[in-house]
Design a protein around this motif. Structure first.
Motif, short mmCIF file in Angstrom:
data_model
loop_
_atom_site.label_atom_id
_atom_site.label_comp_id
_atom_site.label_asym_id
_atom_site.label_seq_id
_atom_site.Cartn_x
_atom_site.Cartn_y
_atom_site.Cartn_z
N TRP A 166 1.20 6.91 13.51
CA TRP A 166 1.51 8.22 12.92
C TRP A 166 2.56 8.13 11.83
CZ3 TRP A 166 6.41 10.26 13.02
CH2 TRP A 166 7.33 9.63 13.86
N ASP A 167 3.51 7.19 11.97
CA ASP A 167 4.63 7.15 11.04
C ASP A 167 4.41 6.23 9.85
OD1 ASP A 167 4.67 4.88 12.61
OD2 ASP A 167 6.84 4.79 12.79
N ASP A 168 3.33 5.44 9.84
CA ASP A 168 3.14 4.54 8.71
C ASP A 168 1.80 4.74 7.99
OD1 ASP A 168 1.30 3.31 10.41
OD2 ASP A 168 2.45 1.46 10.66
N GLN A 169 1.04 5.77 8.35
CA GLN A 169 -0.25 5.94 7.71
C GLN A 169 -0.09 6.26 6.21
OE1 GLN A 169 -2.53 8.94 9.84
NE2 GLN A 169 -0.83 10.36 9.95
N ALA A 170 0.86 7.12 5.84
CA ALA A 170 1.08 7.39 4.42
C ALA A 170 1.70 6.19 3.70
CB ALA A 170 1.95 8.64 4.24
N PRO A 171 2.77 5.58 4.24
CA PRO A 171 3.34 4.42 3.55
C PRO A 171 2.34 3.28 3.35
CG PRO A 171 4.90 5.22 5.17
CD PRO A 171 3.63 6.00 5.37
N MET A 172 1.47 3.02 4.32
CA MET A 172 0.52 1.92 4.17
C MET A 172 -0.50 2.19 3.07
SD MET A 172 -0.07 0.70 8.14
CE MET A 172 -1.07 -0.73 7.72
N LEU A 173 -0.87 3.44 2.89
CA LEU A 173 -1.78 3.79 1.81
C LEU A 173 -1.09 3.70 0.46
CD1 LEU A 173 -3.47 6.82 3.55
CD2 LEU A 173 -4.73 4.87 2.62
N LEU A 174 0.15 4.15 0.41
CA LEU A 174 0.88 4.20 -0.86
C LEU A 174 1.31 2.82 -1.34
CD1 LEU A 174 3.07 7.37 -0.24
CD2 LEU A 174 1.16 7.16 -1.86
N ASP A 175 1.66 1.93 -0.39
CA ASP A 175 2.16 0.62 -0.84
C ASP A 175 1.06 -0.44 -0.92
OD1 ASP A 175 1.74 -0.44 1.74
OD2 ASP A 175 3.84 -0.33 2.29
N GLY A 176 -0.18 -0.05 -0.65
CA GLY A 176 -1.30 -0.96 -0.88
C GLY A 176 -1.66 -1.85 0.28
N ARG A 177 -0.99 -1.69 1.43
CA ARG A 177 -1.40 -2.51 2.58
C ARG A 177 -2.82 -2.17 3.00
NH1 ARG A 177 3.44 -1.46 6.61
NH2 ARG A 177 3.80 0.28 5.16
N VAL A 178 -3.21 -0.92 2.83
CA VAL A 178 -4.61 -0.53 3.05
C VAL A 178 -5.10 0.18 1.80
CG1 VAL A 178 -4.33 -0.36 5.55
CG2 VAL A 178 -4.08 1.68 4.16
N ASP A 179 -6.39 0.03 1.51
CA ASP A 179 -6.97 0.66 0.32
C ASP A 179 -7.45 2.08 0.61
OD1 ASP A 179 -6.89 -1.71 -1.50
OD2 ASP A 179 -8.20 -2.56 0.04
N VAL A 180 -8.04 2.24 1.77
CA VAL A 180 -8.57 3.53 2.22
C VAL A 180 -8.19 3.67 3.68
CG1 VAL A 180 -10.63 4.96 2.52
CG2 VAL A 180 -10.53 3.32 0.64
N GLY A 181 -7.94 4.89 4.14
CA GLY A 181 -7.56 5.04 5.54
C GLY A 181 -8.14 6.27 6.20
N TYR A 182 -8.50 6.11 7.47
CA TYR A 182 -8.82 7.26 8.32
C TYR A 182 -7.51 7.74 8.92
CZ TYR A 182 -13.85 6.20 8.24
OH TYR A 182 -15.15 5.99 7.87
N VAL A 183 -7.10 8.97 8.62
CA VAL A 183 -5.80 9.47 9.05
C VAL A 183 -5.97 10.73 9.88
CG1 VAL A 183 -4.70 8.50 7.00
CG2 VAL A 183 -5.41 10.91 7.00
N ARG A 184 -4.96 10.97 10.68
CA ARG A 184 -4.90 12.21 11.46
C ARG A 184 -3.74 13.05 10.95
NH1 ARG A 184 -7.91 11.77 16.31
NH2 ARG A 184 -8.37 9.62 16.96
#
Length: 303
Positions: free
Chosen positions: A127-145
């Protein structure tokens, strides 16, 4: 005037700690050098960012505004470096982030029909890293809640799923076909953040426990330290004899979105976005194990 990313990183270090000495130690530079960089940034921007007096260091209005805006900018720069590094190693790869209980395979299979040579990697997010991981490029696309900080993100709704209450197996309400929010009133809640993020209309007593992952949450529930809430799909993948999952029909459903950085330009990511939307119904039904089996078998035959 171009902003210097190094100066911005120095600014964030001071803003986070509100102490030049501790920020300098963290950055491994001398404090006078840090002070000069901050003054230079203030000159670049034409605004004072910090108030320094005998009481300490505080952010000015301009400083608070910069702190709000600078996160996505630095994350985007980091993502560029990461993607260039990946491209330099050769091969095409797409990293898809997901929250617990959300299967990636229906969209990955659909995406693979158009891009058979692209490797799809998966990375779990919390819950606490879904936005940071998308923004910093660790993931390209994400399924988020939801909830998620939407700043700097492009989000598309996929589906909703019912919320369930997780109870110890010996709880008075365990095994019921359904319960109401009123039935659960007064129960200590094991949650990951403050009362404002609770899915109920009336806040539950705080259990005093802060959890990050589903596994932690369920361990505390099983031990009788409180109750918690999970999406239906999470109950499929985290079935255990010491936990009872009961529907709570009067709670608003959990919302699932597909997301990527708004600044990202990538035909591959766009195509996975489309695949996620095309398979949203199948993905939602994977919250039911029998439907998950059927979806997986059908996708295998298509592949």
């Amino acid at each position: 005037m171009d902003l210097d990313l190094r100066k911005l990183r120095y600014f964030v270090a001071v803003a986070d700690r509100l102490h030049f000495g501790r920020a300098a130690d963290e950055l491994h530079i001398a404090q006078p050098a840090l002070s000069r960089q901050i003054r230079a940034l203030e000159q670049d921007l034409g605004a004072s960012l910090f108030t320094r007096d005998s009481h300490g260091v505080t952010l000015t209005d301009a400083g608070r505004q910069l702190l709000d805006d600078v996160g996505p900018l630095l994350a985007s720069a980091h993502a560029v470096r990461r993607r260039v590094s990946v491209a330099a190693r050769g091969g095409q790869r797409l990293v898809v982030g997901f929250r617990a209980g959300i299967p990636v395979i229906p969209a990955a299979r659909e995406f693979g029909v158009r891009h058979p040579d692209v490797v799809v990697d998966v990375q779990r997010m919390e819950w606490d890293d879904q936005a940071p991981m998308l923004l910093d490029g660790r993931v390209d696309v994400g399924y988020v809640r939801l909830p998620i900080d939407e700043t700097g993100l492009r989000l598309t709704p996929l589906y909703t799923e019912p919320l369930m209450v997780a109870l110890p197996a010996d709880h008075r309400l365990a095994g019921k076909e359904g319960v109401t929010e009123a039935d659960l009133a007064g129960e200590p809640l094991i949650w990951h953040a403050g009362a404002s993020t609770q899915p109920t209309t009336r806040p539950h007593p705080d259990s005093g426990l802060r959890v990050r992952e589903v596994e932690e949450k369920l361990e505390h529930v099983a031990a009788g330290r409180g109750i918690s809430f999970v999406g239906r799909s999470e109950t499929v993948f985290y079935s255990r004899p010491d936990i009872s999952y009961v529907p709570v029909p009067d709670l608003a459903p959990d919302q699932v979105f597909v997301a990527m950085a708004a600044s990202r330009t990538s035909p591959l990511a766009d195509d996975f976005f489309a695949a996620a939307q095309a398979t949203a119904e199948v993905t939602a039904e994977c919250g039911n194990y029998e439907m998950w089996q059927l979806a997986t078998d059908a996708a295998s035959k298509r592949g």
